[in-house]
Design a protein around this motif. Sequence first.
Motif, PDB file in Angstrom:
ATOM      1  N   ASP A   6      67.010  40.932  88.704  1.00  0.00           N
ATOM      2  CA  ASP A   6      66.405  40.632  87.413  1.00  0.00           C
ATOM      3  C   ASP A   6      67.298  41.188  86.309  1.00  0.00           C
ATOM      4  N   ILE A   7      67.125  40.661  85.122  1.00  0.00           N
ATOM      5  CA  ILE A   7      67.821  41.161  83.944  1.00  0.00           C
ATOM      6  C   ILE A   7      66.751  41.432  82.892  1.00  0.00           C
ATOM      7  N   LEU A  20      69.377  45.427  90.639  1.00  0.00           N
ATOM      8  CA  LEU A  20      70.146  44.926  91.773  1.00  0.00           C
ATOM      9  C   LEU A  20      69.419  45.153  93.095  1.00  0.00           C
ATOM     10  N   ARG A  21      69.679  44.289  94.047  1.00  0.00           N
ATOM     11  CA  ARG A  21      69.078  44.428  95.371  1.00  0.00           C
ATOM     12  C   ARG A  21      69.722  45.575  96.147  1.00  0.00           C
ATOM     13  N   GLU A  22      71.036  45.734  96.043  1.00  0.00           N
ATOM     14  CA  GLU A  22      71.757  46.804  96.725  1.00  0.00           C
ATOM     15  C   GLU A  22      72.252  47.812  95.691  1.00  0.00           C
ATOM     16  N   PRO A  23      72.337  49.088  96.077  1.00  0.00           N
ATOM     17  CA  PRO A  23      72.803  50.106  95.124  1.00  0.00           C
ATOM     18  C   PRO A  23      74.307  50.047  94.900  1.00  0.00           C
ATOM     19  N   LEU A  24      74.700  50.398  93.692  1.00  0.00           N
ATOM     20  CA  LEU A  24      76.114  50.569  93.362  1.00  0.00           C
ATOM     21  C   LEU A  24      76.556  51.998  93.643  1.00  0.00           C
ATOM     22  N   ASP A  60      72.629  54.054  91.027  1.00  0.00           N
ATOM     23  CA  ASP A  60      71.798  53.497  92.086  1.00  0.00           C
ATOM     24  C   ASP A  60      71.765  51.964  92.013  1.00  0.00           C
ATOM     25  N   SER A  61      70.575  51.393  91.842  1.00  0.00           N
ATOM     26  CA  SER A  61      70.424  49.932  91.908  1.00  0.00           C
ATOM     27  C   SER A  61      70.214  49.283  90.556  1.00  0.00           C
ATOM     28  N   TRP A  62      70.804  49.844  89.516  1.00  0.00           N
ATOM     29  CA  TRP A  62      70.738  49.183  88.207  1.00  0.00           C
ATOM     30  C   TRP A  62      71.948  49.525  87.364  1.00  0.00           C
ATOM     31  N   LEU A  63      72.231  48.621  86.450  1.00  0.00           N
ATOM     32  CA  LEU A  63      73.386  48.739  85.563  1.00  0.00           C
ATOM     33  C   LEU A  63      72.966  48.279  84.180  1.00  0.00           C
ATOM     34  N   GLN A 132      65.327  55.657  81.917  1.00  0.00           N
ATOM     35  CA  GLN A 132      65.918  54.796  82.938  1.00  0.00           C
ATOM     36  C   GLN A 132      65.225  53.445  82.982  1.00  0.00           C
ATOM     37  N   GLY A 133      63.925  53.433  82.737  1.00  0.00           N
ATOM     38  CA  GLY A 133      63.199  52.170  82.675  1.00  0.00           C
ATOM     39  C   GLY A 133      63.700  51.269  81.560  1.00  0.00           C
ATOM     40  N   ASP A 134      64.263  51.889  80.521  1.00  0.00           N
ATOM     41  CA  ASP A 134      64.806  51.139  79.392  1.00  0.00           C
ATOM     42  C   ASP A 134      66.321  50.950  79.486  1.00  0.00           C
ATOM     43  N   GLY A 135      66.910  51.284  80.643  1.00  0.00           N
ATOM     44  CA  GLY A 135      68.338  51.044  80.836  1.00  0.00           C
ATOM     45  C   GLY A 135      69.246  52.171  80.388  1.00  0.00           C
TER      46      GLY A 135
END
Length: 186
Positions: A6-7, A20-24, A60-63, A132-135
Motif C-alpha cells: 500500500d501507499i 511492503l510485504r517483505e522487510p528492507l 523494517d517493512s516501510w519506506l 511511524q504510522g505517519d511515515g
Amino acid sequence: MPKIVDIDETPNPNARKFLLREPLTWGMAHSYENAEQAQGDALASALFAIPHVSNVFYIDSWLTVTQDGQADWEQLLREIAIPLRAAPAASAQSAAAVFAARASVADLSAEDRQRIDDIERVLDQEIRPYLQGDGGDLHVLGLSGNQLIVHYQGACGTCPSAISGTLQGIENRLRTLEPDIEVVAA
C-alpha cells in the motif's frame, strides 16, 4: 524483492509512506536527507537519482519518500516503485549490529543513561508508534543537562506540525517524567 502492499499519504503533503510485504531491514533505520548521505546505500541512492526526491527514510517493512514539492505525485510514485521493487529484502542481521545501531548515545553517566532509558521507553511506547504510522520517526541525539536533543526522520523531518505541535506534545509528555526537561529538534 519487496512487494508494495500500500501507499499512504502522511500529514506532510510532500511525503508518502510505502508499506511492503517483505522487510528492507530488521530494526535498523536508514535516514538520508540528501544523496551525499545516501552514498553506499543502493536503494536510497537510486531513489535520490529520481528528480525531486529530497528525503528517504526506511525501517523494517516501510519506506517514506519526501519530495521537494515540485513533482506530480502520480508520476513520482511510478518512478519510486521501480528501484523499490528491485531492492533486496532484508537478510538476517546479527543482534549485535542492531544493538550497536541503537546504542548511539554514548559517554553518559549512569544517572543520565537511566534518564535516557526512561525517556526512550516513553518514546517507544507512546510517541514513535504515531510518528511511524505517519511515515516518520524520532531519534534521540543526546542529553545535555535538562535539554533532550532529538532529530525527526522521514516524513516528520520536513513536516511543519512536527516542529511545532508534535515537539511541544512530546515535551509535555516527557515533563511527567522530568518537569524541567526541554526538547529541542536538531
